[in-house]
Design an enzyme around this catalytic site. Structure first.
Site, mmCIF file in Angstrom:
data_model
loop_
_atom_site.group_PDB
_atom_site.id
_atom_site.type_symbol
_atom_site.label_atom_id
_atom_site.label_comp_id
_atom_site.label_asym_id
_atom_site.label_seq_id
_atom_site.Cartn_x
_atom_site.Cartn_y
_atom_site.Cartn_z
ATOM 1 C CG ASP A 1 -2.405 4.709 3.600
ATOM 2 O OD1 ASP A 1 -2.283 5.074 2.411
ATOM 3 O OD2 ASP A 1 -3.382 5.035 4.302
ATOM 4 C CG HIS B 1 -6.310 2.059 5.414
ATOM 5 N ND1 HIS B 1 -7.666 1.867 5.364
ATOM 6 C CD2 HIS B 1 -6.011 2.807 4.321
ATOM 7 C CE1 HIS B 1 -8.176 2.472 4.320
ATOM 8 N NE2 HIS B 1 -7.183 3.046 3.659
ATOM 9 C CG HIS C 1 -10.776 3.649 1.716
ATOM 10 N ND1 HIS C 1 -9.654 4.396 1.990
ATOM 11 C CD2 HIS C 1 -11.801 4.270 2.358
ATOM 12 C CE1 HIS C 1 -9.985 5.431 2.747
ATOM 13 N NE2 HIS C 1 -11.291 5.373 2.987
ATOM 14 C CG LEU D 1 4.964 5.067 -5.727
ATOM 15 C CD1 LEU D 1 5.601 4.114 -6.735
ATOM 16 C CD2 LEU D 1 5.993 5.498 -4.682
ATOM 17 N NE ARG D 2 0.084 11.350 -2.898
ATOM 18 C CZ ARG D 2 -0.988 10.869 -2.317
ATOM 19 N NH1 ARG D 2 -1.894 10.190 -3.015
ATOM 20 N NH2 ARG D 2 -1.178 11.037 -1.026
ATOM 21 C CG ASP E 1 -6.347 3.483 -0.408
ATOM 22 O OD1 ASP E 1 -6.997 3.104 0.584
ATOM 23 O OD2 ASP E 1 -5.379 4.262 -0.331
ATOM 24 C CG HIS F 1 -2.011 0.987 1.205
ATOM 25 N ND1 HIS F 1 -3.239 0.748 1.774
ATOM 26 C CD2 HIS F 1 -2.092 2.235 0.676
ATOM 27 C CE1 HIS F 1 -4.013 1.808 1.613
ATOM 28 N NE2 HIS F 1 -3.330 2.731 0.951
#
Length: 425
Positions: free
Chosen positions: A303, A230, A177, A59-60, A150, A56
């Site tokens: 995360d 998460h 999520h 990396l944008r 997510d 999880h």
């Protein structure tokens, strides 16, 4: 390809031995090895672990390269002891097509620091209205096997069922999520005594627990694989415990910050502590730790959620949720679990590699195994300085905290990505 002779290293806490790395594998182990052509690493006092695997990571790239890129995130991962990361789909454009997941996969290969395995979106644009190109992403060069919206819950139960049915054809996984959006509208932190005192709208635990309960029933009905992102509440642990006892094919992760930090951190109104799901109570933390040890929670996943300065250094209500995690995760695991090296290897390497189908990862250092490993100095203690992190962002909740453990070296298929605590590339 370089050869390395690692002297006097403790593999998973066992008695010191030597490791010879050659041609991408652990060629030999034993005391007093000799290899004149190899680079010698003095590992006295160090522990060797299989390379860490993160299920999880954000990396944008593409779209928010101001916060992180595949290259900077890969460097942060290697410095944290990771050799593989699974990159979440909430990029811009969203990773909901074969073209975008292949772009992320190729950027990871070009960086060459860790294996970057893209996660595909479940729904088009993360909008929760219609399924994305799951089959095309699965058949792409990236070979996507995990799909997640997510940051958004797949809230429609009919759509969630269809997704679970679809990925069953290629043994894929839907990673949920878990957040019932109608119960968290306007939420700013965990709903409880602290939120009441601070006057902030609460995010109730039941919003997570209700979705997990629904989805394990759907997964059981379909016979498909479900992964819960998460996990943050004691109630969620009990739902998962019951589902696993029934034989449901469900796995779950917990983040380092949910194992350590409580909702009292919101009392400072520092947005670095704003995260989704929110930080919970000490009771929740105790339940999460126990579940991690007994296997109800399968893995630790970071995360890792980098954000640009303007998205975090603002008023709490307007701040984006998320925290950095890749460079500090192993230290938090050591702080929480102590030097239980086999357990750490299971929760941070072997099991996440197995869930993701990353067959080259999660192998203990032994003759014939891929030389994909990390060396840790358990005696070291370090002060976390945000400016010294490799991530392009600085939103770490551990700023100026002293944490145990230091990554000394990381190897990916026999090639060093980190040596003496510094990235090689």
């Amino acid at each position: 390809m370089n050869s390395y002779l690692i002297r006097n290293v403790s593999v998973l806490g066992a008695a010191p031995t030597d490791l010879l790395i050659r041609d991408g594998v652990v060629a030999e182990t034993g005391a007093g090895l000799s290899a004149p052509d190899a680079t010698v690493i003095d590992a006295d006092g160090l522990v060797a672990l299989p390379g860490l695997v993160d299920l999880h990571t954000h990396l944008r790239e593409p779209g928010r390269e101001d916060a992180e890129t595949v290259e900077t995130g890969s460097r942060a991962a290697a410095l944290g002891g990771y050799t593989a990361v699974c990159a979440m789909a909430n990029t811009s454009p969203v990773a909901d097509t074969a073209g975008v997941v292949e772009q992320v996969w190729r950027l990871g290969r070009e960086a060459g620091l860790v294996d970057v395995q893209p996660i595909g979106a479940v729904t088009v644009g993360l909008a929760g209205e219609r399924l994305a190109e799951l089959g095309a992403m699965a058949e792409s060069a990236a070979r996507v096997r995990i799909f997640s919206d997510d940051g958004h819950c797949v809230a429609d139960p009919r759509l969630m069922r269809r997704a679970l049915e679809y990925v069953k054809a290629f043994d894929g996984i839907i990673a949920q999520h878990a957040e019932e959006p109608r119960l968290t509208e306007g939420a700013q932190m965990h709903e409880g005594e602290v939120s009441t005192r601070l006057g902030l709208t609460g995010w109730p635990a039941v919003a997570e627990e209700a979705i997990i309960a629904r989805d394990v029933l759907l997964a059981e009905h379909v016979g498909s694989r479900l992964h819960i992102c998460h996990v943050s509440t004691a109630g969620s642990v009990e739902v998962l415990r019951h589902a696993k006892a029934r034989g449901v094919r469900v796995t779950a992760e917990v983040t380092p910050h949910h194992l350590l930090l409580t909702d009292t951190r919101a009392e400072t109104y520092d947005p670095v502590f704003k995260v989704n799901p929110p930080l919970r109570t000490a009771t929740d933390i105790a339940a999460l730790r126990a579940a991690l040890v007994d296997g109800v929670i399968d893995i630790i996943a970071t995360d890792h959620a980098p954000h640009a300065v303007e998205d975090k250094e603002c008023e709490w209500a307007y701040a984006r949720p998320g925290m950095l995690g890749l460079e500090t995760a192993l230290s938090i695991a050591l702080d929480v679990l102590g030097p239980q090296w086999d357990l750490i290897a299971e929760r941070m390497s072997r099991t996440p590699a197995r869930i993701a189908g990353l067959t080259e990862h999660g192998h203990d250092p032994a003759p014939g195994a891929p030389a994909t490993l990390t060396l840790v100095d358990p005696a070291a203690r370090r002060v976390i300085e945000p400016a010294e992190l490799a991530s392009r962002s600085r939103n770490t909740p551990y700023a100026r905290m002293t944490l145990p453990g230091r990554i000394v070296a990381t190897f990916l298929r026999g090639e060093a990505t980190v040596l003496d605590g510094k990235a090689v590339k």
